[in-house]
Enzyme design. Sequence first.
Site, PDB file in Angstrom:
ATOM      1  N   LYS B  98       0.889  -1.175   0.000  1.00 41.18           N
ATOM      2  CA  LYS B  98       0.000   0.000   0.000  1.00 41.18           C
ATOM      3  C   LYS B  98       0.917   1.211   0.000  1.00 41.18           C
ATOM      4  CE  LYS B  98      -3.063   2.822   2.579  1.00 41.18           C
ATOM      5  NZ  LYS B  98      -3.484   3.194   3.933  1.00 41.18           N
ATOM      6  N   GLY B 159      -7.275   9.455   9.827  1.00 37.86           N
ATOM      7  CA  GLY B 159      -7.573   9.561  11.256  1.00 37.86           C
ATOM      8  C   GLY B 159      -8.538  10.674  11.623  1.00 37.86           C
ATOM      9  N   ALA B 186      -9.079   5.919   4.363  1.00 34.83           N
ATOM     10  CA  ALA B 186      -8.808   7.075   5.229  1.00 34.83           C
ATOM     11  C   ALA B 186     -10.018   7.981   5.438  1.00 34.83           C
ATOM     12  CB  ALA B 186      -7.652   7.926   4.702  1.00 34.83           C
ATOM     13  N   GLY B 187     -10.254   8.327   6.687  1.00 32.09           N
ATOM     14  CA  GLY B 187     -11.268   9.313   7.014  1.00 32.09           C
ATOM     15  C   GLY B 187     -12.643   8.764   7.362  1.00 32.09           C
ATOM     16  N   ALA B 208      -9.317   1.994   9.666  1.00 37.08           N
ATOM     17  CA  ALA B 208      -8.407   1.752  10.796  1.00 37.08           C
ATOM     18  C   ALA B 208      -8.939   2.462  12.039  1.00 37.08           C
ATOM     19  CB  ALA B 208      -6.994   2.230  10.450  1.00 37.08           C
TER      20      ALA B 208
END
Lengths: 69, 258
Positions: B98, B159, B186-187, B208
């Site tokens: 990645k 994050g 992401a986000g 995540a």
Amino acid sequence: MNITVNGNQINTDSTTLISIIYAYYPNSKENLKGIAIAINGEIVPKSEWNSYNIRENDTIELISATQGG
Amino acid sequence: MKSELFEIAGETFTSRLILGTGGLSSLEILDSILKVTSSEIATVAIRRVDPNQKLSIFNILSDNKIKILPNTAGCYSATDAVKLALLARESLDTNWIKLEVIGDDKTLLPDTVELLKAAETLINMDFKVLAYTSTDLIIAKRLMSLGVSAIMPLASPIGSGMGLEHINGLIRIVEEVETVPVIVDAGIGTASDAALAMEIGASAVLVASAITKAVDSIVMAEAIAKATEAGRLAYRAGRIPKQLYAVPSSSSSDMPNL
């Protein structure tokens, strides 16, 4: 002989890479999977760890996977 | 409805939720998260060995038969990203990467100029590159023509939990990128963000922090896994078009004379 492992200055009598790995990261004695080594910026393949000789002032990076991403 | 498979770089998967392991409070809960999500792919970062580490994320993921996707998080140049990718390949015995090349500390937005350089180099070295990128369609097309294995546009900064900040950019990428999967990365902040990403046609989501930093990570993992699945079903089902004014759902003919 003075070397640097993961940013730590180490004085060692060992000359082989594998003994440095075992001394720095004892868990690796059970399993060498999941780690990699670069010396002075160059990757040293796992197949060479047993025979690779460390030199004075070598900078060793010992890496593994960790939480991320 | 019959479950469908999707493919990344010639490998097939059922779960469309890719687990990012960043932000885990401990490795002990990783097993439980993997069980409730049924995720088949998880990301890891590459860092210096912690000599005192007892549990190994590599072992936990391998024992659970999870496809390990190393990332190049922490790299700010193509040169560094390539070096870290080579270490990842050597340590984890995978040519999947990645690819993240970060532009600045405050936003962690991708530096797409460096990204394109790194992607080209790594593809020439036989890597399967899953490229973390912006919602810029032209960059996505450039990545596609370089031969990346997946386009991973961000929903919003890493994050941040801000959800699909640039949803129209994501829709353009999903509609225009047909040859490789588009994975919204992401986000994502909560379950509804994951559902929305899937509803607009993303192939998968990578989550995540929304899971690992939730008050109850295991319950949130289950919520996001279900939302991912629900969003995919809704996409396949085909939603009704949005209209500004009402469309009666009851027949207007044969109304009795009241």
